[in-house]
Design an enzyme around this catalytic site. Structure first.
Site, PDB file in Angstrom:
ATOM      1  CB  SER A  10      -4.474  -6.618   4.899  1.00  0.00           C
ATOM      2  OG  SER A  10      -4.091  -5.398   4.324  1.00  0.00           O
TER       3      SER A  10
ATOM      4  NE  ARG B  50      -3.454  -7.663  -4.268  1.00  0.00           N
ATOM      5  CZ  ARG B  50      -4.164  -8.341  -3.397  1.00  0.00           C
ATOM      6  NH1 ARG B  50      -3.587  -8.859  -2.353  1.00  0.00           N
ATOM      7  NH2 ARG B  50      -5.458  -8.515  -3.576  1.00  0.00           N
TER       8      ARG B  50
ATOM      9  CE  LYS C 238     -11.491  -6.814   2.546  1.00  0.00           C
ATOM     10  NZ  LYS C 238     -10.260  -6.220   2.024  1.00  0.00           N
TER      11      LYS C 238
ATOM     12  CG  HIS D  56      -1.936  -1.042   1.318  1.00  0.00           C
ATOM     13  ND1 HIS D  56      -2.047  -1.899   2.386  1.00  0.00           N
ATOM     14  CD2 HIS D  56      -2.932  -1.396   0.464  1.00  0.00           C
ATOM     15  CE1 HIS D  56      -3.062  -2.727   2.203  1.00  0.00           C
ATOM     16  NE2 HIS D  56      -3.610  -2.462   1.033  1.00  0.00           N
TER      17      HIS D  56
END
Ligand code: COA
Length: 177
Positions: free
Chosen positions: A144, A106, A57, A33
């Site tokens: 993460s 990604r 989340k 990030h």
């Protein structure tokens, strides 16, 4: 042959402001990030890292802790601000006079979701463009969740997150033992 740029209804709305919003959950922020923010600063005068309040989340770090961890990464960058948002990201971007939303990509697996997000955001608000940056090769496998998972089991995640995030993760998982 010469081409003419034909003004359309959009052109009035698409004035670049030099401000970009980088939204996400950041639970916690990783070096991947940080890399995206730093590279965004090569294109934009100001980057607002916007932490989503209402995410589907279940974050490990409460919002205030996530904000503090992000802020600590950018104490030397006066052109990075950290904020929270609990509505639509595009509405937040307009409120902040931002011309773009930055997202990191990604791998191909990110593409479907990000494409869908970008399209709905464009449908909701045409004044804000989504800009994708390819995640740096060194961070391509990081997320993460994967970092939290490794940290929970005592794996060595140094070099994947900033030092203060590493310390916060260690503390979190020691607390919970
Ligand atoms: N380096 C490391 N990890 C990266 C990365 C990078 N460069 N780029 C993405 N990731 C990872 C994140 O760590 C995260 O991992 P995780 O799933 O394990 O937590 C994952 O990719 C994607 O997370 P993130 O970029 O934080 O996005 P998100 O999916 O958590 O958040 C919002 C998406 C908050 C931006 C989006 O849901 C949103 O805008 N919500 C507000 C409401 C809204 O406007 N919705 C859209 C219109 S309906």
């Amino acid at each position: 042959m010469s081409y003419q740029v034909v003004p359309n209804a959009d052109s009035q709305l698409n004035r670049p402001s030099g401000i970009a919003v980088y939204p996400g959950t950041f639970d916690p922020i990783t070096n991947g990030h940080v890399d995206i923010v730093k590279r965004s600063l090569r294109m934009f005068d100001q980057v607002i890292v916007a932490l989503a309040v209402n995410t589907e989340k279940k974050p490990l770090f409460p919002l205030e802790e996530r904000v503090a961890l992000v802020e600590q990464c950018f104490t030397a960058n006066s052109n990075v601000t950290v904020d929270t948002t609990d509505g639509l990201t595009v509405d937040y971007a307009v409120q902040q006079n931002a011309c773009a939303i930055v997202r990191g990509l990604r791998a191909v697996s990110d593409f479907d979701y990000e494409f869908q997000l970008a399209l709905i955001n464009r449908k909701l608000e045409r004044r804000v463009q989504t800009v994708f940056l390819m995640t740096g090769l060194r961070w391509i496998y990081i997320s993460s969740s994967i970092i939290k998972n490794a940290a929970r089991h005592g794996g060595d995640i140094s070099g994947m997150v900033p030092a203060h995030v590493l310390a916060a993760l260690k503390e979190k998982y020691t607390e919970s033992k």
